[in-house]
Design an enzyme around this catalytic site. Structure first.
Site, PDB file in Angstrom:
ATOM      1  N   GLY A  12      49.024  46.569  34.956  1.00 33.48           N
ATOM      2  CA  GLY A  12      48.672  45.868  36.180  1.00 33.48           C
ATOM      3  C   GLY A  12      48.433  44.398  35.917  1.00 33.48           C
ATOM      4  O   GLY A  12      49.058  43.795  35.037  1.00 33.48           O
ATOM      5  N   SER A  13      47.491  43.814  36.655  1.00 33.16           N
ATOM      6  CA  SER A  13      47.217  42.378  36.556  1.00 33.16           C
ATOM      7  C   SER A  13      46.915  41.963  35.117  1.00 33.16           C
ATOM      8  O   SER A  13      47.553  41.072  34.563  1.00 33.16           O
ATOM      9  CB  SER A  13      46.043  42.027  37.470  1.00 33.16           C
ATOM     10  N   SER A  33      56.081  55.835  36.758  1.00 33.65           N
ATOM     11  CA  SER A  33      55.328  54.677  37.226  1.00 33.65           C
ATOM     12  C   SER A  33      56.285  53.550  37.612  1.00 33.65           C
ATOM     13  O   SER A  33      57.262  53.274  36.916  1.00 33.65           O
ATOM     14  CB  SER A  33      54.378  54.176  36.132  1.00 33.65           C
ATOM     15  N   ASP A  87      38.772  51.047  36.438  1.00 30.36           N
ATOM     16  CA  ASP A  87      37.581  51.710  35.900  1.00 30.36           C
ATOM     17  C   ASP A  87      37.525  53.183  36.261  1.00 30.36           C
ATOM     18  O   ASP A  87      37.169  54.033  35.431  1.00 30.36           O
ATOM     19  CB  ASP A  87      36.304  51.036  36.432  1.00 30.36           C
ATOM     20  N   GLU A  88      37.842  53.496  37.530  1.00 32.31           N
ATOM     21  CA  GLU A  88      37.683  54.866  38.001  1.00 32.31           C
ATOM     22  C   GLU A  88      38.654  55.840  37.347  1.00 32.31           C
ATOM     23  O   GLU A  88      38.476  57.060  37.445  1.00 32.31           O
ATOM     24  CB  GLU A  88      37.828  54.934  39.522  1.00 32.31           C
ATOM     25  N   HIS A 135      36.657  45.628  30.320  1.00 27.48           N
ATOM     26  CA  HIS A 135      35.407  45.681  31.084  1.00 27.48           C
ATOM     27  C   HIS A 135      34.592  46.817  30.498  1.00 27.48           C
ATOM     28  O   HIS A 135      35.137  47.858  30.102  1.00 27.48           O
ATOM     29  CB  HIS A 135      35.724  45.917  32.566  1.00 27.48           C
ATOM     30  N   ASP A 174      28.715  41.329  35.405  1.00 30.49           N
ATOM     31  CA  ASP A 174      29.983  41.354  36.131  1.00 30.49           C
ATOM     32  C   ASP A 174      29.835  42.092  37.458  1.00 30.49           C
ATOM     33  O   ASP A 174      30.275  41.602  38.514  1.00 30.49           O
ATOM     34  CB  ASP A 174      31.056  42.023  35.272  1.00 30.49           C
ATOM     35  N   SER A 214      30.698  14.855  52.565  1.00 29.25           N
ATOM     36  CA  SER A 214      30.015  13.799  53.316  1.00 29.25           C
ATOM     37  C   SER A 214      28.502  13.914  53.158  1.00 29.25           C
ATOM     38  O   SER A 214      27.975  14.987  52.827  1.00 29.25           O
ATOM     39  CB  SER A 214      30.372  13.885  54.797  1.00 29.25           C
TER      40      SER A 214
END
Length: 330
Positions: free
Chosen positions: A23-24, A48, A80-81, A104, A187, A248
């Site tokens: 993935g990413s 896949s 994660d899941e 992670h 995180d 500003s």
């Protein structure tokens, strides 16, 4: 901070890195490591849609089980899941002296994966999305990252983790050493209280306030969502003080005098409660149970959120902004 000179790619010499998932982050890690001269194999389930993408990029693709069996360093980069089930499938291929690597710390910190004592367990986490990890690497720079060592069975875990971080470009930007607990809990808190949960709810509340008061929904969208990027970019580049310098005086005065009326003591109390749920494992247990139940509640809430008026108006306005790439999202 660790930089390029503190890491040695030779610690990956003769080793195969197995990337589970494409993935990413998976595609960025795989391609950056390959370009760094590291032997890479990608583990994907047969059928896949990512198989063709990985092979088109010159990567060898095998099943997750075969990838784990061939890998000396096995990086798990599926959501994660899915970690628990994926690890159950590949664990027989994880041999003594291998390194289990994560992007992670969730599954290790909350016990979804319990690694054998004879393998290294480490974390390498770029602090940016995968497309940025890849792009900055190809441009000669790198996204900063974190490393953590949870288990050092070989006595060489830190050197291998740093070599991996160098291979994906993180040591160009700088790497901080942390722990699985600290990375995971900070995180999750950042996502829930500020970056995603806090920001998206603040945007919707601001939009509803303006529209309910009779203002044009298009103007409300621009004021509370579209322009948010401009402010965040200034904060990213210059910090909060630098952002305030660039806006500003009227906006800065309103920021300083009114911001605390929105983020109140009650808001800060709620943030501490959210952090407490993360630290105790209550959030993790809730999320794990949601997945065990098939994500029915999650999917219902996702659909409800997508129907908010700010999403409807936003899609109409973004369709007229040909400089914004909306293909991925819409």
């Amino acid at each position: 901070m660790f930089y390029d000179d503190d890491a040695d790619l030779r610690h990956l010499d003769g080793k195969t890195v197995a990337i589970i998932g494409y993935g990413s982050q998976g595609h960025a890690h795989s391609l950056n490591l390959k370009d760094s001269g590291v032997q890479v194999v990608v583990g994907l389930r047969p059928g896949s849609s990512s198989v063709a993408k990985a092979e088109a990029n010159g990567l060898e693709v095998v099943s997750p089980v075969d990838a784990a069996s061939r890998g000396d360093v096995i990086m798990i980069l599926v959501p994660d899941e899915l970690h628990h089930d994926v690890y159950e499938d590949i664990k027989d291929g994880v041999a003594t002296g291998n390194m289990l690597l994560f992007g992670h710390g969730f599954s290790i910190h909350y016990g979804e994966i319990v690694a054998p004592e004879d393998v290294d367990v480490a974390l390498v986490a770029p602090k940016g999305p995968g497309h940025l990890v890849r792009r900055q690497y190809t441009e000669g720079s790198g996204v900063p990252g974190l490393i953590a060592i949870n288990q050092d069975a070989t006595g060489n875990a830190r050197n291998i983790a740093l070599a991996y971080a160098k291979g994906i470009g993180c040591t160009r930007g700088g790497v901080i050493e942390t722990s699985f607990r600290e990375e995971t809990e900070t995180d999750l808190f950042g996502e829930q209280a500020v970056l995603c949960g806090g920001t998206s709810e603040l945007v919707r509340a601001g939009y509803d306030t303006l529209v309910d008061a009779g203002y044009d929904p298009r103007l409300a969208y621009f004021e509370v969502l579209h322009e948010l990027k401009l402010i965040v970019d200034l904060m990213y580049e210059k910090g909060i003080a630098g952002m305030r310098y660039s806006i500003s005086n009227t906006a800065e005065y309103g920021d300083i005098t009114r911001g605390r009326r929105v983020v109140t003591d009650d808001t800060r109390k709620a943030m501490r409660e959210i952090l407490g749920e993360i630290q105790s494992g209550a959030f993790a247990r809730e999320w794990i149970a949601e997945n065990r139940a098939g994500q029915e509640n999650f999917n219902r809430m996702r659909a409800e959120q997508a129907g908010h008026q700010v999403e409807v108006v936003g899609r109409e306005l973004r369709a007229q902004m040909d400089w914004i790439d909306t293909a991925f999202h819409e």
